[in-house]
Motif scaffolding. Structure first.
Motif, PDB file in Angstrom:
ATOM      1  N   UNK A  84      57.324 -36.432 -32.070  1.00 38.49           N
ATOM      2  CA  UNK A  84      56.714 -35.553 -33.060  1.00 38.49           C
ATOM      3  C   UNK A  84      55.722 -36.291 -33.931  1.00 38.49           C
ATOM      4  N   UNK A  85      56.035 -37.535 -34.289  1.00 39.04           N
ATOM      5  CA  UNK A  85      55.125 -38.333 -35.104  1.00 39.04           C
ATOM      6  C   UNK A  85      53.908 -38.786 -34.296  1.00 39.04           C
ATOM      7  N   UNK A  86      54.127 -39.201 -33.043  1.00 41.87           N
ATOM      8  CA  UNK A  86      53.000 -39.642 -32.220  1.00 41.87           C
ATOM      9  C   UNK A  86      52.073 -38.475 -31.901  1.00 41.87           C
ATOM     10  N   UNK A  87      52.644 -37.284 -31.752  1.00 39.97           N
ATOM     11  CA  UNK A  87      51.818 -36.104 -31.514  1.00 39.97           C
ATOM     12  C   UNK A  87      50.938 -35.825 -32.729  1.00 39.97           C
ATOM     13  N   UNK A  92      45.318 -36.075 -35.296  1.00 36.41           N
ATOM     14  CA  UNK A  92      44.466 -36.481 -36.415  1.00 36.41           C
ATOM     15  C   UNK A  92      43.478 -37.583 -36.052  1.00 36.41           C
ATOM     16  N   UNK A  93      43.423 -37.943 -34.776  1.00 40.38           N
ATOM     17  CA  UNK A  93      42.510 -39.007 -34.347  1.00 40.38           C
ATOM     18  C   UNK A  93      41.066 -38.658 -34.690  1.00 40.38           C
ATOM     19  N   UNK A  94      40.667 -37.432 -34.372  1.00 34.68           N
ATOM     20  CA  UNK A  94      39.275 -37.029 -34.597  1.00 34.68           C
ATOM     21  C   UNK A  94      38.918 -36.999 -36.076  1.00 34.68           C
ATOM     22  N   UNK A 101      50.872 -38.465 -42.516  1.00 31.01           N
ATOM     23  CA  UNK A 101      52.013 -38.061 -43.336  1.00 31.01           C
ATOM     24  C   UNK A 101      52.763 -36.882 -42.728  1.00 31.01           C
ATOM     25  N   UNK A 102      52.062 -36.070 -41.934  1.00 33.15           N
ATOM     26  CA  UNK A 102      52.683 -34.882 -41.346  1.00 33.15           C
ATOM     27  C   UNK A 102      53.424 -35.251 -40.074  1.00 33.15           C
ATOM     28  N   UNK A 103      54.348 -34.386 -39.678  1.00 33.17           N
ATOM     29  CA  UNK A 103      54.984 -34.522 -38.375  1.00 33.17           C
ATOM     30  C   UNK A 103      55.037 -33.150 -37.720  1.00 33.17           C
ATOM     31  N   UNK A 104      55.155 -33.150 -36.401  1.00 30.99           N
ATOM     32  CA  UNK A 104      55.052 -31.905 -35.646  1.00 30.99           C
ATOM     33  C   UNK A 104      56.148 -30.915 -36.022  1.00 30.99           C
ATOM     34  N   UNK A 205      47.836 -30.513 -36.903  1.00 26.97           N
ATOM     35  CA  UNK A 205      49.019 -30.864 -36.115  1.00 26.97           C
ATOM     36  C   UNK A 205      49.536 -29.633 -35.371  1.00 26.97           C
ATOM     37  N   UNK A 206      49.535 -28.488 -36.035  1.00 30.99           N
ATOM     38  CA  UNK A 206      49.973 -27.251 -35.372  1.00 30.99           C
ATOM     39  C   UNK A 206      49.117 -26.967 -34.145  1.00 30.99           C
TER      40      UNK A 206
END
Length: 258
Positions: A84-87, A92-94, A101-104, A205-206
């Motif tokens: 979930x964190x890696x997703x 947010x790469x772009x 700070x967010x997680x999936x 993230x969503x």
């Protein structure tokens, strides 16, 4: 006699019994009755074809449900644990975000309206923290300490009480004010910054989670099944209309002879 009762009389018992346990018999009968009303089959052959049309439409609904389930399976697989964190990082790469700070999981548990409400709440709390800092920087008196504490939310006050309990009371008012100022500018404002960032990052993230919920292999299989049902529907409807046309032509010919 009600439409539902009439549909039950028209529908073969085997067809009704073939429904899956969670499927609505009333919905199936409504579809069955609607097709009967539209095509008004005469004779066993036409009745069988109308029943087949009903099942083709019903199976397409199952495919839509299967596609939804496939998406949800992928979503649940992606949001758990470290994935979930890696997703969230990929999402947010772009944006060039350095601190994620967010997680999936949290992003999917909330909606856009939640983002707005929590964003407003965080902004208000950030202003209160800034006010508390300004008070303590203006003077390190007992009155300043009390005024600064009055700016804090209850969870922050509870956290401060635990800090005092762990570290012990300060020897002087100035030391107490300095410790409170350090607590606010350190722990509280760092936490607040992370909360604000998490809310701001949720929308991207969503989108990432929803996008990755597409399993191309499973989707391709479902689309293949859907296409086959389309072809079956066209063939079945063509046969039904042809039978009805032949029946109408035969009736017309008999009328001409008489």
């Amino acid at each position: 006699m009600s439409d539902t009762v009439q549909a039950k009389l028209n529908a073969p018992e085997a067809a009704i019994n073939a429904l899956l346990p969670w499927e609505s018999q009333d919905a199936f009968l409504a579809l069955f009755d609607g097709l009967h009303a539209e095509y008004q089959p005469r004779g066993s052959s036409e009745a069988v074809l109308v029943e087949r049309l009903c099942w083709i439409i019903w199976k397409r609904q199952r495919i839509m449900l299967a596609e939804r389930a496939a998406h949800l399976v992928e979503v649940s697989r992606h949001i758990g644990g470290s994935d979930g964190r890696s997703l969230a990082k990929r999402a947010l790469v772009a944006s060039g975000v350095e601190q994620v700070a967010a997680n999936a999981g949290n992003a999917l548990e909330t909606l856009a309206n939640d983002d707005i409400e929590e964003g407003a709440y965080n902004d208000s709390e950030a202003q209160d923290l800034a006010k508390a800092v300004a008070i303590l920087e203006a003077g390190q008196t007992q009155a300043s300490i009390e005024a600064a504490l009055a700016c804090l939310r209850q969870d922050s006050l509870d956290w401060w009480a635990n800090v005092v309990a762990d570290e012990g009371d300060a020897d002087t008012t100035e030391e107490c004010a300095a410790r409170l100022l350090s607590f606010i500018t350190g722990s509280l404002q760092e936490q607040m910054t992370e909360q604000i960032q998490a809310v701001e990052q949720r929308p991207e993230v969503r989108l990432q989670v929803w996008g990755q919920s597409l399993d191309p292999f499973r989707t391709a299989k479902l689309m293949e099944l859907d296409g086959e049902l389309d072809r079956q529907f066209e063939r079945t409807l063509g046969m039904l209309l042809k039978l009805q046309a032949l029946r109408a032509d035969g009736k017309s010919a008999r009328n001409d002879r008489t």
